[in-house]
Design an enzyme around this catalytic site. Structure first.
Site, PDB file in Angstrom:
ATOM      1  N   THR A  15       1.008  -0.831  -0.267  1.00 11.96           N
ATOM      2  CA  THR A  15      -0.135   0.247  -0.198  1.00 11.96           C
ATOM      3  C   THR A  15       1.158   0.938  -0.207  1.00 11.96           C
ATOM      4  O   THR A  15       0.235   2.349  -0.119  1.00 11.96           O
ATOM      5  CB  THR A  15      -0.668   0.049   1.571  1.00 11.96           C
ATOM      6  N   ILE A  95      13.719  -3.143  -2.409  1.00 11.44           N
ATOM      7  CA  ILE A  95      13.424  -2.259  -3.151  1.00 11.44           C
ATOM      8  C   ILE A  95      14.043  -1.162  -2.260  1.00 11.44           C
ATOM      9  O   ILE A  95      14.311  -0.534  -3.151  1.00 11.44           O
ATOM     10  CB  ILE A  95      12.472  -2.144  -3.962  1.00 11.44           C
ATOM     11  N   GLU A 208      30.501   0.818 -10.295  1.00 14.57           N
ATOM     12  CA  GLU A 208      31.368   2.450 -10.651  1.00 14.57           C
ATOM     13  C   GLU A 208      31.726   2.110  -9.239  1.00 14.57           C
ATOM     14  O   GLU A 208      32.120   1.820  -8.470  1.00 14.57           O
ATOM     15  CB  GLU A 208      29.215   3.306  -9.949  1.00 14.57           C
ATOM     16  N   HIS A 246      24.511   7.878  -4.736  1.00 15.01           N
ATOM     17  CA  HIS A 246      25.322   6.404  -4.350  1.00 15.01           C
ATOM     18  C   HIS A 246      25.405   6.390  -3.455  1.00 15.01           C
ATOM     19  O   HIS A 246      26.862   7.352  -2.995  1.00 15.01           O
ATOM     20  CB  HIS A 246      25.558   5.537  -5.018  1.00 15.01           C
TER      21      HIS A 246
END
Lengths: 304, 397
Positions: A15, A95, A208, A246
């Site tokens: 939700t 995630i 990276e 990041h």
């Protein structure tokens, strides 16, 4: 592949705006989303997916749920993951960004003790093109094939998937291990998974600057990986010690076991070259390098 | 977020790490109400290290000397940083000094305990003697004893030092700290130990669940987790190019390509946040608008390259956002020219040229949307960098 299309999947934090946005998209791709979990929202539905207050209330739990995709508030993510492990779920895709590092340390310890695979956090998760979507990868940029794509970023992953797809090169999987400093599974773990995967013939690793994941990956490739690997590193010209987004991309050497140069693009490229891994200078060069390696690989020689 | 020494020591005191009696001094006259007996040490409270060598620490014997010394320290910048306060602390006669730290090793994904039997101002000798214990499983005090033994300690001292290490670990665990450092942990001739200095770094992303620590921040916390992360534009000193991308990896890759072609970016901005739990498809377009407004303030900019690999956000939605942005930055202007009547023309007041590189859904519709504007739309990444470079060259001539 370790994520078969028949997998029963749940979404924790369904939700939250992130969950609400991607639940219908994962379902539309064919992923078997059997339930969503959101404390206090039990009894409702999202995109026809029933919501429960707790993982243990999901009826399908008795038949075995293999995977959970976690989109909760970052401070609730550790609890959601531990609840899933307790209920017998052994693949966790995180995630959400912003999970505190010490929560990840706790989760990594639990995951190791229970042989649970954790992907992420702060990454788009996993896609097996044409079969299953476990996260937020845009499916349009992917097509089924034999390149295993492993990265630790988001939209750059899609850029490279799309570059491969447009050159006619499909992918066996797209996985981002996540953009944070402490992630649930590492490049070496994924290299080993793809080494054992029948669908994968070539591995493309996108790294990276920051941290030492690429240096460790290069070392692991020279020790244990027989399949051909191609690398690309972003951040050659990024300013040192400044934040682009990041946490892991800040070059720093505060802990004593990092040498002064570990973490720079030069260090990573040098490590891959030592391991005999070709390094692309730009994303558009990757398809050519893949074509060259596919021609040389033994399975192709047999076919021709 | 770093804490000042006195803030770190307040935390130490709450968990029972031994610290000296001390008092915060906000202005020199506070010293008249000093409750600690002389002699005392006055220490500049700055975030940067190395204050001792630069005169930021002074020993004083009486109030007159103390006030004078405090005035000197308040006016003494340490590497450009003026003290926020002073700490007045009792004196301690050390016969031995150790270095102790607890931090996270990102590479092995475990906390580590660090210790050196050579602590104090000589950093290199501390590093040469550094010992490490990895906290592999759930923490238990034996990890701390392992470190103390590796440091060469024995008997009561070994037990006392490992008790401090244990408390440092629990403090890190309880408060989500990136680093707890004590340098030096001093021992006097009676064998009593004392944390003479302390450095604590709080994990910025965890401040939301530690309001007590967040309240110590000099500036209000800019990134409450329930909001999208604030846009942070990175500036270079020179150049005429602005770059906007979504995602740190894509931003870095795009920067690399621009530099490879000889371009000089003045500034770049990552507007991505697609893994934020509050993310909605409309978020990308909102952040694009904010980002363009920020870049528009840079008068040196000639060309902005926008490179978005938006996934589920269609090219058309992004194109419409750009058109709306330009419309909002259009003004009606009166023009006067000789022999003609006054007339009103609309002019876009956003001066940098925009090249936008988009991929995915509804590319053709986006092309249509942008066809009447000055914005150049391209699909291929390398081509958009070439277009950028040719625009930069033209803007110079």
């Amino acid at each position: 592949m370790i994520f078969p299309p028949t997998s029963q999947v749940i979404i924790q934090g369904i939700t939250e705006p992130l969950g609400m946005t991607y639940a219908p998209l994962m379902k539309a791709y064919g992923t078997h989303i059997v339930a969503g979990v959101s404390p206090g929202a039990g009894g409702g539905t999202v995109a026809g997916i029933p919501i429960y207050d707790m993982v243990e209330q999901i009826p399908a739990i008795s038949r075995g749920i293999s995977t959970t995709v976690i989109c909760t508030h970052p401070y609730a993510a550790l609890d959601a993951a531990l609840e899933a492990i307790r209920a017998g779920i052994r693949q966790i895709i995180l995630i959400s960004q912003g999970i505190p590092p010490l929560d990840m340390v706790h989760l990594v310890r639990q995951a190791e003790a229970t042989e649970t695979l954790v992907v992420g956090p702060n990454g788009p998760g996993v896609i097996v093109p044409g079969q299953i979507s476990l996260g937020i990868h845009p499916p349009d940029f992917y097509m089924p094939g034999n390149v295993g794509l492993i990265t630790r970023n988001g939209p750059l992953t899609y850029e490279i998937a799309r570059t491969l797809t447009r050159a006619g090169i499909g992918q066996s999987i797209g996985v981002s291990i996540g953009c944070d400093a402490i992630v649930g599974s590492t490049f070496p773990q994924w290299l080993q998974i793809l080494e054992e995967d029948d669908q994968t013939e070539v591995i493309v690793l996108v790294g990276e600057i920051g941290g030492d994941s690429e240096e460790r990956a290069a070392h692991y490739i020279s020790e244990a990986i027989d399949k051909p690997v191609i690398a690309y590193i972003a951040g050659h010209t990024a300013p040192r010690n400044r934040r682009i987004g990041h946490a892991g991309a800040i070059i720093e050497s505060r802990t004593f076991d990092f040498g002064p140069d570990i973490g720079t693009a030069e260090s990573k490229v040098a490590a891959f070259k030592r391991a005999g891994v070709p390094v692309a200078e730009r994303p558009s060069q990757i398809p050519d390098l893949v074509h060259k390696l596919l021609k040389r690989s033994p399975s192709n020689l047999q076919a021709s | 977020m770093d804490l000042l020494e006195y803030q770190a020591k307040e935390l130490f005191r709450t968990v029972g790490i031994p610290v000296l009696p001390s008092q915060r001094i906000d202005r020199p006259k506070d010293l008249r109400n000093l409750t600690i007996p002389y002699p005392v040490v006055l220490k500049s409270q700055v975030y940067i290290g190395g204050r001792g060598r630069m005169g930021g620490v002074r020993f004083v014997e009486n109030t007159i000397d103390a006030v004078a010394a405090a005035q000197t320290i308040f006016n003494l910048p340490i590497m450009g940083e003026y003290p926020k306060a002073l700490l007045a602390e009792a004196k301690f006669d050390a016969v031995q000094e150790f270095y102790l730290a607890v931090t996270l090793n990102r590479s092995i994904r475990r906390p580590v305990l660090l210790g050196s039997c050579k602590g104090g101002m000589e950093v290199q000798s501390a590093i040469d003697q550094m010992q490490q214990v990895v906290v592999d499983g759930d923490f238990s005090p034996f990890y701390a004893r392992q470190l103390a033994l590796k440091m060469g300690l024995q008997g009561d001292l070994m037990n006392a030092v490992s008790a401090v290490i244990e408390k440092m670990y629990w403090l890190m665990d309880d408060k989500d700290l990136d680093l707890v450092e004590i340098n030096p942990l001093a021992v006097d001739s009676a064998g009593q130990i004392m944390a003479l200095d302390g450095k604590v770094t709080v994990n910025d992303g965890s401040l939301g669940r530690h309001p007590d620590l967040a309240s110590l921040s000099e500036s209000p916390i800019i990134n409450p987790l329930d909001l999208q992360p604030e846009l942070q534009m990175t500036m270079e000193t020179d150049g005429t190019i602005g770059i906007i991308c979504n995602g740190a990896g894509l931003t870095m890759a795009t920067l690399d390509l621009v530099y490879q072609m000889g371009g000089k970016p003045l500034c770049f901005l990552n507007i991505g946040s697609e893994t934020h739990h509050q993310w909605l498809p409309s978020t990308l377009c909102q952040r694009l608008e904010q980002g363009l407004a920020r870049m528009g303030q840079q008068s040196q900019l000639k060309v902005i390259l926008i490179n978005l690999v938006g996934g589920i956000v269609s090219c058309q939605e992004i194109a419409q956002t750009l058109v709306q942005f330009l419309q909002a930055h259009t003004r009606n202007m009166r023009t006067y020219s000789r022999g003609q009547e006054e007339s009103i023309v609309s002019r876009v007041v956003f001066t940098p040229q925009i090249i936008v590189r988009l991929v995915g859904k509804d590319y053709e519709a986006a092309k249509e949307t942008l066809s009447g504007t000055s914005i150049v739309l391209l699909e291929d990444l390398d081509e958009s960098i070439r277009e950028l470079m040719s625009r930069v060259k033209r803007s110079k001539s």
